[in-house]
Design a protein around this motif. Sequence first.
Motif, short mmCIF file in Angstrom:
data_model
loop_
_atom_site.label_atom_id
_atom_site.label_comp_id
_atom_site.label_asym_id
_atom_site.label_seq_id
_atom_site.Cartn_x
_atom_site.Cartn_y
_atom_site.Cartn_z
N LEU A 1 -9.90 3.61 1.59
CA LEU A 1 -9.23 3.43 2.45
C LEU A 1 -9.55 2.04 3.31
N GLY A 2 -10.44 2.36 4.32
CA GLY A 2 -11.33 1.36 4.87
C GLY A 2 -11.24 0.07 3.84
N GLU A 3 -12.16 0.05 2.61
CA GLU A 3 -12.75 -0.31 1.52
C GLU A 3 -11.23 -1.81 0.92
N GLU A 4 -10.20 -0.76 1.23
CA GLU A 4 -9.03 -1.74 0.62
C GLU A 4 -7.98 -2.17 1.71
N ILE A 5 -8.29 -1.99 2.94
CA ILE A 5 -7.49 -2.77 4.46
C ILE A 5 -7.40 -4.34 4.23
N PRO A 6 -9.11 -4.93 3.84
CA PRO A 6 -9.19 -6.06 4.29
C PRO A 6 -8.36 -7.25 2.60
N ARG A 7 -8.11 -6.18 2.12
CA ARG A 7 -7.06 -6.77 0.11
C ARG A 7 -6.02 -6.83 1.03
N ILE A 8 -6.11 -4.97 1.29
CA ILE A 8 -3.82 -5.94 1.54
C ILE A 8 -3.73 -6.62 2.63
N LYS A 9 -4.56 -6.77 3.74
CA LYS A 9 -4.49 -8.39 4.72
C LYS A 9 -3.94 -9.24 3.70
N ASN A 10 -4.93 -9.29 3.01
CA ASN A 10 -5.19 -10.77 2.28
C ASN A 10 -4.00 -10.93 1.07
N LEU A 11 -3.63 -9.61 0.79
CA LEU A 11 -2.09 -9.96 -0.09
C LEU A 11 -0.94 -10.75 0.83
N ARG A 12 -0.75 -9.38 1.69
CA ARG A 12 0.42 -9.64 3.37
C ARG A 12 0.06 -11.45 3.27
N ALA A 13 -0.70 -11.93 4.10
CA ALA A 13 -1.17 -12.94 4.81
C ALA A 13 -1.29 -14.26 3.65
N ASN A 14 -1.07 -13.91 2.15
CA ASN A 14 -1.26 -14.72 1.10
C ASN A 14 0.53 -14.46 0.57
N LYS A 15 0.83 -13.76 1.27
CA LYS A 15 2.80 -13.86 0.65
C LYS A 15 3.09 -12.53 -0.24
N GLN A 16 2.09 -12.77 -0.74
CA GLN A 16 1.86 -11.30 -2.55
C GLN A 16 2.04 -9.84 -2.12
N LEU A 17 2.35 -10.03 -0.75
CA LEU A 17 3.49 -8.37 -0.80
C LEU A 17 4.01 -8.28 0.64
N ASP A 18 5.42 -7.57 -0.25
CA ASP A 18 6.11 -7.01 0.68
C ASP A 18 6.43 -5.27 1.03
N HIS A 19 6.10 -4.69 -0.28
CA HIS A 19 5.99 -3.46 -0.06
C HIS A 19 4.59 -3.24 -1.28
N TYR A 20 3.80 -1.54 -0.31
CA TYR A 20 2.38 -1.21 -0.71
C TYR A 20 2.37 0.30 -1.10
N MET A 21 2.49 0.54 -1.95
CA MET A 21 2.45 1.61 -2.78
C MET A 21 1.14 2.31 -2.94
N LEU A 22 0.49 4.03 -2.29
CA LEU A 22 -0.49 4.39 -2.77
C LEU A 22 -0.49 5.68 -3.41
N PHE A 23 -0.82 5.81 -4.62
CA PHE A 23 -0.92 6.77 -4.97
C PHE A 23 -2.48 7.54 -5.33
N ALA A 24 -2.94 9.00 -4.90
CA ALA A 24 -4.02 9.53 -5.12
C ALA A 24 -4.38 11.12 -5.54
N ASN A 25 -4.88 11.14 -6.61
CA ASN A 25 -5.14 13.03 -6.83
C ASN A 25 -5.34 13.47 -5.91
N ARG A 26 -5.06 12.96 -4.49
CA ARG A 26 -6.03 14.24 -3.17
C ARG A 26 -3.65 15.13 -2.63
N ARG A 27 -4.12 15.49 -2.11
CA ARG A 27 -3.63 16.38 -1.54
C ARG A 27 -3.16 15.35 0.32
N LEU A 28 -1.41 15.95 0.38
CA LEU A 28 -1.14 14.46 1.43
C LEU A 28 0.14 15.71 2.12
N ALA A 29 -0.96 15.83 3.30
CA ALA A 29 -0.18 16.50 4.75
C ALA A 29 0.33 15.98 4.68
#
Length: 166
Positions: free
Chosen positions: A91-119
């Motif tokens: 996730l730490g590696e994704e945060i700058p990419r997400i920030k960049n997309l948001r700053a460039n108005k290319q992201l309103d909503h974000y979905m993250l799918f993983a084959n991990r358990r989520l409590a």
Amino acid sequence: MKYAYEDLSDSQFEVLIVFLCQRLLGISVQGFAKGTVGGRDAKFLGTAELHPSKADPWVGTTIIQAKHTNGSNRHFSETDFYSTTAKNTILGEEIPRIKNLRANKQLDHYMLFANRRLAGNAESEIRAYIAKQCGIPEESIYLCGLEQLEIWLKTFPDVPRLADLD
């Protein structure tokens, strides 16, 4: 039916998520080829059909990430995936990419799918962390782990067949 997600390749998992998101958001969910994708495995533009609900769907640009691991019984809360202090996490590696997309108005909503358990506690904490780090409202972030993925695939039983899972 439960699937051995850990035995899938990264690209097989991404294809599965694209087909699933076509059911949740709409048929125009666009998957991307391997390569530099800038923090997105798929994208949807428009008004979602079912997510988060028919009564109040997401509108705008939804960026979709699929994070696959070959390990079984892994969790979102493990330090290789998420840590508030370490930057060399998935996730730490994704945060700058997400920030960049948001700053460039290319992201309103974000979905993250993983084959991990989520409590539940991890879901709340990670969603709040992404929101704070990236300037996205918490209600515009969706995390999906194994438990919900199994429910979605029972709800949409054609998706595994379309993704060529057996």
